[in-house]
Design a protein around this motif. Structure first.
Motif, PDB file in Angstrom:
ATOM      1  N   LEU A  21       0.814  -1.217   0.000  1.00 42.41           N
ATOM      2  CA  LEU A  21       0.000   0.000   0.000  1.00 42.41           C
ATOM      3  C   LEU A  21       0.845   1.263   0.000  1.00 42.41           C
ATOM      4  O   LEU A  21       0.471   2.276  -0.579  1.00 42.41           O
ATOM      5  CB  LEU A  21      -0.920  -0.018   1.233  1.00 42.41           C
ATOM      6  N   THR A  22       2.015   1.196   0.614  1.00 40.38           N
ATOM      7  CA  THR A  22       2.861   2.385   0.752  1.00 40.38           C
ATOM      8  C   THR A  22       4.075   2.372  -0.170  1.00 40.38           C
ATOM      9  O   THR A  22       5.008   3.147   0.019  1.00 40.38           O
ATOM     10  CB  THR A  22       3.305   2.560   2.219  1.00 40.38           C
ATOM     11  N   ASP A  23       4.047   1.507  -1.174  1.00 36.50           N
ATOM     12  CA  ASP A  23       5.089   1.512  -2.198  1.00 36.50           C
ATOM     13  C   ASP A  23       4.605   2.406  -3.335  1.00 36.50           C
ATOM     14  O   ASP A  23       3.699   2.051  -4.073  1.00 36.50           O
ATOM     15  CB  ASP A  23       5.356   0.099  -2.703  1.00 36.50           C
ATOM     16  N   PHE A  24       5.199   3.570  -3.448  1.00 39.88           N
ATOM     17  CA  PHE A  24       4.753   4.563  -4.417  1.00 39.88           C
ATOM     18  C   PHE A  24       5.641   4.602  -5.657  1.00 39.88           C
ATOM     19  O   PHE A  24       5.737   5.620  -6.332  1.00 39.88           O
ATOM     20  CB  PHE A  24       4.700   5.953  -3.754  1.00 39.88           C
ATOM     21  N   GLY A  25       6.259   3.480  -5.970  1.00 41.80           N
ATOM     22  CA  GLY A  25       7.137   3.413  -7.131  1.00 41.80           C
ATOM     23  C   GLY A  25       6.357   3.342  -8.432  1.00 41.80           C
ATOM     24  O   GLY A  25       5.130   3.190  -8.445  1.00 41.80           O
ATOM     25  N   PRO A  26       7.086   3.456  -9.555  1.00 44.98           N
ATOM     26  CA  PRO A  26       6.443   3.323 -10.865  1.00 44.98           C
ATOM     27  C   PRO A  26       5.772   1.956 -10.980  1.00 44.98           C
ATOM     28  O   PRO A  26       6.232   0.979 -10.397  1.00 44.98           O
ATOM     29  CB  PRO A  26       7.598   3.438 -11.852  1.00 44.98           C
ATOM     30  N   GLY A  27       4.687   1.890 -11.699  1.00 40.15           N
ATOM     31  CA  GLY A  27       3.965   0.634 -11.852  1.00 40.15           C
ATOM     32  C   GLY A  27       2.957   0.386 -10.748  1.00 40.15           C
ATOM     33  O   GLY A  27       2.391  -0.695 -10.642  1.00 40.15           O
ATOM     34  N   TYR A  65      -0.989   9.791   3.980  1.00 40.58           N
ATOM     35  CA  TYR A  65      -0.967   8.402   4.438  1.00 40.58           C
ATOM     36  C   TYR A  65      -0.352   8.373   5.833  1.00 40.58           C
ATOM     37  O   TYR A  65       0.687   8.971   6.069  1.00 40.58           O
ATOM     38  CB  TYR A  65      -0.071   7.556   3.534  1.00 40.58           C
ATOM     39  N   ASP A  66      -0.974   7.630   6.742  1.00 38.06           N
ATOM     40  CA  ASP A  66      -0.443   7.443   8.089  1.00 38.06           C
ATOM     41  C   ASP A  66      -0.513   5.958   8.423  1.00 38.06           C
ATOM     42  O   ASP A  66      -1.599   5.397   8.554  1.00 38.06           O
ATOM     43  CB  ASP A  66      -1.260   8.251   9.100  1.00 38.06           C
ATOM     44  N   TRP A  67       0.659   5.328   8.502  1.00 44.22           N
ATOM     45  CA  TRP A  67       0.723   3.920   8.857  1.00 44.22           C
ATOM     46  C   TRP A  67       1.537   3.723  10.151  1.00 44.22           C
ATOM     47  O   TRP A  67       2.178   2.703  10.364  1.00 44.22           O
ATOM     48  CB  TRP A  67       1.244   3.058   7.708  1.00 44.22           C
ATOM     49  N   SER A  68       1.443   4.698  11.053  1.00 42.33           N
ATOM     50  CA  SER A  68       2.172   4.632  12.330  1.00 42.33           C
ATOM     51  C   SER A  68       1.583   3.584  13.277  1.00 42.33           C
ATOM     52  O   SER A  68       2.278   3.101  14.163  1.00 42.33           O
ATOM     53  CB  SER A  68       2.191   6.003  13.007  1.00 42.33           C
ATOM     54  N   ASP A  69       0.325   3.216  13.096  1.00 38.30           N
ATOM     55  CA  ASP A  69      -0.321   2.163  13.886  1.00 38.30           C
ATOM     56  C   ASP A  69      -0.233   0.872  13.079  1.00 38.30           C
ATOM     57  O   ASP A  69      -0.766   0.811  11.963  1.00 38.30           O
ATOM     58  CB  ASP A  69      -1.773   2.554  14.141  1.00 38.30           C
ATOM     59  N   PRO A  70       0.411  -0.176  13.585  1.00 43.66           N
ATOM     60  CA  PRO A  70       0.572  -1.409  12.796  1.00 43.66           C
ATOM     61  C   PRO A  70      -0.747  -2.136  12.506  1.00 43.66           C
ATOM     62  O   PRO A  70      -0.768  -3.055  11.694  1.00 43.66           O
ATOM     63  CB  PRO A  70       1.495  -2.269  13.651  1.00 43.66           C
ATOM     64  N   HIS A  71      -1.833  -1.706  13.130  1.00 39.72           N
ATOM     65  CA  HIS A  71      -3.132  -2.344  12.927  1.00 39.72           C
ATOM     66  C   HIS A  71      -4.064  -1.519  12.039  1.00 39.72           C
ATOM     67  O   HIS A  71      -5.202  -1.923  11.804  1.00 39.72           O
ATOM     68  CB  HIS A  71      -3.826  -2.576  14.274  1.00 39.72           C
ATOM     69  N   VAL A  73      -4.125   1.721   8.743  1.00 37.93           N
ATOM     70  CA  VAL A  73      -3.562   2.736   7.858  1.00 37.93           C
ATOM     71  C   VAL A  73      -4.695   3.692   7.504  1.00 37.93           C
ATOM     72  O   VAL A  73      -5.776   3.264   7.088  1.00 37.93           O
ATOM     73  CB  VAL A  73      -2.965   2.127   6.572  1.00 37.93           C
ATOM     74  N   VAL A  74      -4.433   4.986   7.678  1.00 31.94           N
ATOM     75  CA  VAL A  74      -5.441   6.005   7.393  1.00 31.94           C
ATOM     76  C   VAL A  74      -4.932   6.891   6.258  1.00 31.94           C
ATOM     77  O   VAL A  74      -3.819   7.417   6.327  1.00 31.94           O
ATOM     78  CB  VAL A  74      -5.742   6.858   8.643  1.00 31.94           C
ATOM     79  N   LEU A  75      -5.754   7.039   5.226  1.00 30.08           N
ATOM     80  CA  LEU A  75      -5.470   7.927   4.108  1.00 30.08           C
ATOM     81  C   LEU A  75      -6.494   9.053   4.174  1.00 30.08           C
ATOM     82  O   LEU A  75      -7.695   8.800   4.070  1.00 30.08           O
ATOM     83  CB  LEU A  75      -5.613   7.207   2.770  1.00 30.08           C
ATOM     84  N   THR A  76      -6.025  10.265   4.368  1.00 29.01           N
ATOM     85  CA  THR A  76      -6.912  11.417   4.491  1.00 29.01           C
ATOM     86  C   THR A  76      -6.778  12.280   3.244  1.00 29.01           C
ATOM     87  O   THR A  76      -5.670  12.675   2.883  1.00 29.01           O
ATOM     88  CB  THR A  76      -6.546  12.248   5.740  1.00 29.01           C
ATOM     89  N   THR A  77      -7.885  12.549   2.594  1.00 26.42           N
ATOM     90  CA  THR A  77      -7.880  13.410   1.415  1.00 26.42           C
ATOM     91  C   THR A  77      -7.673  14.852   1.858  1.00 26.42           C
ATOM     92  O   THR A  77      -8.436  15.377   2.654  1.00 26.42           O
ATOM     93  CB  THR A  77      -9.205  13.281   0.648  1.00 26.42           C
ATOM     94  N   THR A  78      -6.607  15.471   1.329  1.00 24.93           N
ATOM     95  CA  THR A  78      -6.323  16.870   1.666  1.00 24.93           C
ATOM     96  C   THR A  78      -6.641  17.819   0.515  1.00 24.93           C
ATOM     97  O   THR A  78      -6.789  19.016   0.731  1.00 24.93           O
ATOM     98  CB  THR A  78      -4.851  17.048   2.096  1.00 24.93           C
ATOM     99  N   ASP A  79      -6.743  17.277  -0.703  1.00 21.48           N
ATOM    100  CA  ASP A  79      -7.118  18.072  -1.867  1.00 21.48           C
ATOM    101  C   ASP A  79      -7.567  17.108  -2.957  1.00 21.48           C
ATOM    102  O   ASP A  79      -7.122  15.959  -2.994  1.00 21.48           O
ATOM    103  CB  ASP A  79      -5.935  18.925  -2.350  1.00 21.48           C
ATOM    104  N   SER A  80      -8.443  17.556  -3.825  1.00 23.11           N
ATOM    105  CA  SER A  80      -8.936  16.721  -4.911  1.00 23.11           C
ATOM    106  C   SER A  80      -9.713  17.589  -5.883  1.00 23.11           C
ATOM    107  O   SER A  80     -10.195  18.662  -5.516  1.00 23.11           O
ATOM    108  CB  SER A  80      -9.857  15.622  -4.358  1.00 23.11           C
ATOM    109  N   ASN A  81      -9.851  17.097  -7.098  1.00 21.56           N
ATOM    110  CA  ASN A  81     -10.685  17.816  -8.037  1.00 21.56           C
ATOM    111  C   ASN A  81     -12.167  17.461  -7.866  1.00 21.56           C
ATOM    112  O   ASN A  81     -13.024  18.158  -8.393  1.00 21.56           O
ATOM    113  CB  ASN A  81     -10.228  17.609  -9.487  1.00 21.56           C
TER     114      ASN A  81
END
Length: 148
Positions: A21-27, A65-71, A73-81
């Protein structure tokens, strides 16, 4: 506002799913179809947090993205179209005694304009199937070790 709840039991550990989930590489789209390379921009990535813009098909959002809790992961939208308000994603992980993991995902969509409101309405009706397929595809791809 639409909230879609998804569930999957997997052989993955929470750490393995979080790593994908937190691998932001190409592909990245190989794992997450709604994250096309041409939209992907990593503004910052730390040990347990990231600020990333991603999207596809004309829809984009900037997520913290916040994955500081091992149980969890929270993704909070901060901007969007199209998305605003309380939009985001939460992934919760429960280890089972048989060695598998339950992943529970909640996707919250609050439209910030007419287009977002319409898309949110579509998600409430037929969109859950699309999100469920995408979620299951991501779990399957990480299970088989699909490289990015």
């Amino acid at each position: 506002m639409s909230t879609i709840r998804l569930h999957r039991t997997t052989t993955l550990t929470p750490e393995q799913y979080i790593a994908g989930l937190t691998d932001f590489g190409p592909g990245r789209a190989k794992l997450f179809g709604n994250s096309a390379d041409e939209y992907l921009k990593v503004h910052h990535k730390g040990r347990s947090h990231a600020d990333v813009t991603e999207g596809s098909s004309g829809i984009w959002e900037r997520l913290t993205y916040d994955w500081s809790d091992p149980h969890r992961v929270v993704l909070t939208t901060t901007d969007s179209n199209v998305w605003g308000g309380a939009s985001g994603h939460t992934y919760s992980f429960t280890r089972r005694p048989d060695g598998t993991t339950d992943i529970d995902a909640a996707v919250v969509r609050e439209g910030k304009d007419f287009k977002g409101w319409i898309l949110g309405l579509v998600l409430k009706t037929i969109g859950k199937r699309v999100l469920k397929r995408a979620f299951e595809k991501s779990v399957d791809a990480i299970e088989i070790g699909t490289p990015l």
